[in-house]
Scaffold this active site. Structure first.
Site, short mmCIF file in Angstrom:
data_model
loop_
_atom_site.label_atom_id
_atom_site.label_comp_id
_atom_site.label_asym_id
_atom_site.label_seq_id
_atom_site.Cartn_x
_atom_site.Cartn_y
_atom_site.Cartn_z
N SER B 217 0.60 -1.18 -0.13
CA SER B 217 -0.07 -0.12 0.05
C SER B 217 0.91 1.36 0.02
O SER B 217 0.51 2.22 -0.74
CB SER B 217 -0.79 -0.22 1.12
OG SER B 217 -0.23 0.25 2.38
N ARG B 221 0.44 3.65 -3.10
CA ARG B 221 -0.27 5.10 -2.86
C ARG B 221 0.42 5.96 -3.64
O ARG B 221 0.16 6.86 -4.24
CB ARG B 221 -0.51 5.23 -1.37
CG ARG B 221 -1.20 6.54 -0.98
CD ARG B 221 -1.13 6.94 0.38
NE ARG B 221 -1.88 5.80 1.15
CZ ARG B 221 -1.36 4.76 1.83
NH1 ARG B 221 0.19 4.87 2.11
NH2 ARG B 221 -1.84 4.01 2.42
N ASN B 225 -0.72 7.87 -7.20
CA ASN B 225 -0.94 9.32 -7.05
C ASN B 225 -0.08 9.93 -8.39
O ASN B 225 -0.62 10.92 -8.97
CB ASN B 225 -0.77 9.98 -5.72
CG ASN B 225 -1.88 9.89 -5.03
OD1 ASN B 225 -2.84 10.77 -5.09
ND2 ASN B 225 -1.97 8.92 -4.12
#
Lengths: 156, 281
Positions: B217, B221, B225
């Site tokens: 994660s 992440r 993004n």
């Protein structure tokens, strides 16, 4: 998006960089921050102390001023009293001197009057002798009559 | 910018975008070592290949900011700080504050680690603000290869973000074992949340995926993004002259993402390492 050895390389680089940062970069930065913190703490303490000192000094100055005022008033008072005293003394002295001079002058006058009386008396004695000589028309031993004449002069 | 590309003829906007998303990969293909000429070739190289472009930019940025910090830290003074020292102190205090807020054990490594993480990822993300064609075009000019793949934003490469995440993950395991011992570390998986020996398999089933999900994660992440932001920049770049105001607007918005993602990554690193240091879990 395919995984390859890049992520291993990045992991190794990351750990090396973080280690370098910890060993070389971080300590001086933290040391400086800590030192500045200490400096600021000291500075604030010093400022507080200075403020207390100032307050104490102001109180002391006020007290000193009061004392000085009182002393000045005392000195002024003393000076006035002393001046009055001096004036009084001067007056007394002047009065005494005047009296003394007056006394001396009257003594002189009396003396002169006495001297004049004496001279007058002597001359009266002479005149009396001369008168007596003339009256008696004969020479009388002056020395023998001296006693008599002096007694006459003293009676005058 | 698409029009400006006179020397490289893109057949379609799809090709323009996909070309910008390709990597300069060095590896073994068809029996010899060399650069991949297409994403397909790069995929064939398998694991033993290196994305030279993102790795190069990553190292350049890393060496750049670390050298800068190093030079400034040599000349630090406890007196009145200059503007550069002020900047470093601001950064250091921000990191110290973040660490104090989320890390409750004693470890001298955490704050410098957080500083390195934040600075490096922030700089890599910032490469997103450079117009999307500048660095690839520059690379093409230098190499003379007008079809060169060159990815300028390292954090849009899953390998780079995964590199950070795996390093953090290994640190978490290292510190967990160092603080709690092997038994304590294993006990965290086997005896929690149900402290009964016969429920150990169930505990493992609950705890292990969560533990393994952390690095994934963390990596995804940041990658997600930045990748999304990059794609939007690419799409905007296809608009011709209209791209200018749009690029500006998206860049302004993206500044937020850049800082936020760097901050998030740093905070999560601190939080994960804090969990590794907590004995009572």
């Amino acid at each position: 998006m395919n995984l390859n050895a890049t992520f291993v390389g990045q992991s190794i680089a990351f750990v090396i960089f973080a280690y370098f940062c910890m060993k070389v970069v971080w300590p001086p930065v933290v040391a400086v921050l800590e030192e500045r913190r200490k400096k600021i703490i000291d500075g604030l303490a010093a400022a507080e102390r200075a403020q207390l000192d100032l307050a104490a000094a102001q109180t002391k100055a006020g007290e000193d001023k009061e004392i000085a005022k009182r002393e000045a008033a005392e000195i002024l008072d003393q000076a006035k009293r002393r001046a009055n005293q001096i004036i009084e003394e001067a007056k007394d002295q002047a009065r005494a001197e005047g009296e003394r001079q007056l006394a001396a002058a009257s003594a002189e006058i009396e003396q002169q009057a006495n001297r004049a009386k004496e001279a007058l008396r002597e001359q009266v004695a002479l005149i009396a002798i001369a008168g007596a000589e003339k009256i008696l028309m004969k020479s009388i031993d002056q020395a023998a009559n001296e006693e008599l004449l002096k007694g006459l002069a003293a009676e005058l | 910018m698409a029009e400006a590309h006179s020397e490289v003829a893109y057949a379609s906007s799809t090709e323009y975008v996909s070309h910008h998303l390709g990597f300069l990969t060095y590896g073994k293909v068809d029996g010899h070592w060399g650069f991949a000429h297409s994403p397909e070739e790069a995929a064939q190289m398998g694991f033993w290949a290196l994305n030279v472009d993102t790795m190069l930019i990553s190292l350049l940025l890393g060496i750049g900011f670390m050298a800068f910090y190093f030079l400034v830290s040599r000349k630090m003074t406890a007196g009145v700080p200059g503007p550069v020292q002020n900047f470093i102190e601001l950064l250091a205090e921000f990191v110290i504050e973040s660490v104090e807020g989320a890390f409750f054990a004693k470890n001298k490594f955490i704050a410098p680690l957080a500083l390195t993480t934040f600075s490096w990822i922030f700089l890599m993300n910032t490469m997103d603000l450079v117009p999307v064609d500048w660095i690839p075009m520059f690379a093409q000019l230098v190499t003379g290869d007008s079809h060169l793949y060159f990815k300028a934003v390292p954090t849009t490469d899953i390998n780079i973000t995964l590199g950070f995440a795996v390093a953090v993950f290994l640190m978490v395991i290292y510190y967990s074992i160092k603080i709690k011992g092997v038994g304590g570390f294993a006990g965290g998986f086997l005896m929690y949340p149900f402290p009964k020996w016969y429920l150990a398999p169930l505990n493992l089933l609950i705890e292990l995926p969560g533990f393994l999900a952390k690095p994934v994660s963390l990596a995804l992440r940041l990658y997600g993004n930045m990748f999304a932001g990059e794609v939007i920049f690419l799409v905007i770049a296809l608009l011709g002259y209209y791209q200018l105001p749009l690029h500006f607007a998206w860049a302004v918005f993206h500044i937020l993402v850049i800082a936020l993602q760097a901050y998030l990554f740093m905070m999560l690193t601190i939080v994960y390492l804090n969990q590794a240091h907590q004995v009572d879990h």
